[in-house]
Design an enzyme around this catalytic site. Structure first.
Site, mmCIF file in Angstrom:
data_model
loop_
_atom_site.group_PDB
_atom_site.id
_atom_site.type_symbol
_atom_site.label_atom_id
_atom_site.label_comp_id
_atom_site.label_asym_id
_atom_site.label_seq_id
_atom_site.Cartn_x
_atom_site.Cartn_y
_atom_site.Cartn_z
ATOM 1 N N ALA A 106 0.801 -116.225 -68.193
ATOM 2 C CA ALA A 106 1.912 -117.087 -68.617
ATOM 3 C C ALA A 106 1.954 -117.288 -70.124
ATOM 4 O O ALA A 106 2.927 -117.842 -70.646
ATOM 5 C CB ALA A 106 1.795 -118.453 -67.937
ATOM 6 N N ASN A 107 0.915 -116.844 -70.843
ATOM 7 C CA ASN A 107 0.816 -117.153 -72.267
ATOM 8 C C ASN A 107 1.790 -116.334 -73.113
ATOM 9 O O ASN A 107 1.992 -115.141 -72.873
ATOM 10 C CB ASN A 107 -0.616 -116.896 -72.764
ATOM 11 C CG ASN A 107 -1.611 -117.888 -72.195
ATOM 12 O OD1 ASN A 107 -1.234 -118.991 -71.809
ATOM 13 N ND2 ASN A 107 -2.870 -117.497 -72.129
ATOM 14 N N HIS A 108 2.350 -116.967 -74.113
ATOM 15 C CA HIS A 108 3.222 -116.331 -75.097
ATOM 16 C C HIS A 108 2.604 -116.495 -76.482
ATOM 17 O O HIS A 108 1.707 -117.311 -76.687
ATOM 18 C CB HIS A 108 4.614 -116.988 -75.088
ATOM 19 C CG HIS A 108 5.402 -116.709 -73.852
ATOM 20 N ND1 HIS A 108 6.572 -115.984 -73.855
ATOM 21 C CD2 HIS A 108 5.195 -117.053 -72.551
ATOM 22 C CE1 HIS A 108 7.051 -115.895 -72.627
ATOM 23 N NE2 HIS A 108 6.228 -116.548 -71.810
ATOM 24 N N LEU A 109 3.112 -115.721 -77.425
ATOM 25 C CA LEU A 109 2.675 -115.895 -78.807
ATOM 26 C C LEU A 109 3.096 -117.274 -79.298
ATOM 27 O O LEU A 109 4.211 -117.722 -79.034
ATOM 28 C CB LEU A 109 3.298 -114.818 -79.705
ATOM 29 C CG LEU A 109 2.908 -113.369 -79.400
ATOM 30 C CD1 LEU A 109 3.754 -112.412 -80.243
ATOM 31 C CD2 LEU A 109 1.424 -113.141 -79.647
ATOM 32 N N SER A 115 8.325 -116.634 -80.020
ATOM 33 C CA SER A 115 7.394 -116.520 -78.891
ATOM 34 C C SER A 115 7.990 -115.682 -77.757
ATOM 35 O O SER A 115 7.364 -115.516 -76.708
ATOM 36 C CB SER A 115 7.007 -117.911 -78.373
ATOM 37 O OG SER A 115 8.158 -118.631 -77.991
#
Length: 205
Positions: A81-84, A90
């Site tokens: 689920a992680n984004h920049l 992002s």
């Protein structure tokens, strides 16, 4: 008799909304200890549906110890689920291709590690556990809590973001319990001591 069979899918006769979780989970990246149960208002198969964004290519795992109690609606948000967060945008351009394939060349998405739940942990209704969090043995997670950082052993936490409300026992008792690790006893010994395990006197053990 030494308690229910840990290899039963449904340990309560004629009731299929509570399961011993290790016996229904199919994803090899979800590792569950003996006697940990999941209770669901609708269908116990919802458990794996509630482990969100667990993708093979991220390599993370959800690891849950023995004798845990997981209520209906608990969600685990994994690293997929992680984004920049330190870039101008992002937005995950690369996953859409069509000329955007190289957006992540030389870059990686944030990775916070496995989600690790200790032993004898109670996770309340609709709690959410975020990627990389470790919850210590004997902790209690209040209903509707969002856990974004590690939880100490035998702590009670609640809220969004979850904060420690109090410890279940004094530090000396917690130290003794962590040394005792009753959840690793053989089941005969546990059965012989269930009256003591449900008391509040560690000295009896």
């Amino acid at each position: 008799m030494n308690g229910p069979d840990k290899d039963l899918k449904f340990p309560l006769e004629n009731y299929d909304r509570l399961c011993f979780l290790k016996n229904i989970v199919k994803n090899p990246n979800i590792i569950i200890g003996d006697y940990t149960y999941y209770d669901d208002f609708e269908n116990v198969d919802n458990f794996e549906r509630n482990v969100k964004y667990l993708f093979d290519f991220t390599g993370d795992k959800l690891i849950i110890g023995k004798f845990c109690m997981i209520a209906s609606g608990v969600s685990f948000i994994m690293n997929g689920a992680n984004h920049l967060t330190n870039s101008i945008s992002s937005y995950p351009f690369a996953i859409f291709g069509n000329g955007w394939e190289k957006a992540m060349e030389g870059k990686t998405y944030p990775y916070k590690g496995d989600v690790i739940i200790g032993n004898d942990v109670w996770i309340g209704h609709k709690a959410t556990i975020m990627a990389g969090v470790t919850i210590g043995d004997g902790a209690i997670i209040g209903a509707n809590s969002t856990v974004v950082k590690d939880v100490a052993p035998y702590a009670i936490v609640g809220g969004n973001p979850a904060k420690e409300i109090r410890k279940r026992f004094d530090e000396n008792t917690i130290k003794k319990l962590l040394e005792l690790q009753w959840w690793h006893w053989d089941i005969e010994k546990i059965t012989q001591n269930i009256q003591k395990l449900t008391s509040n006197s560690i000295d009896e053990l």
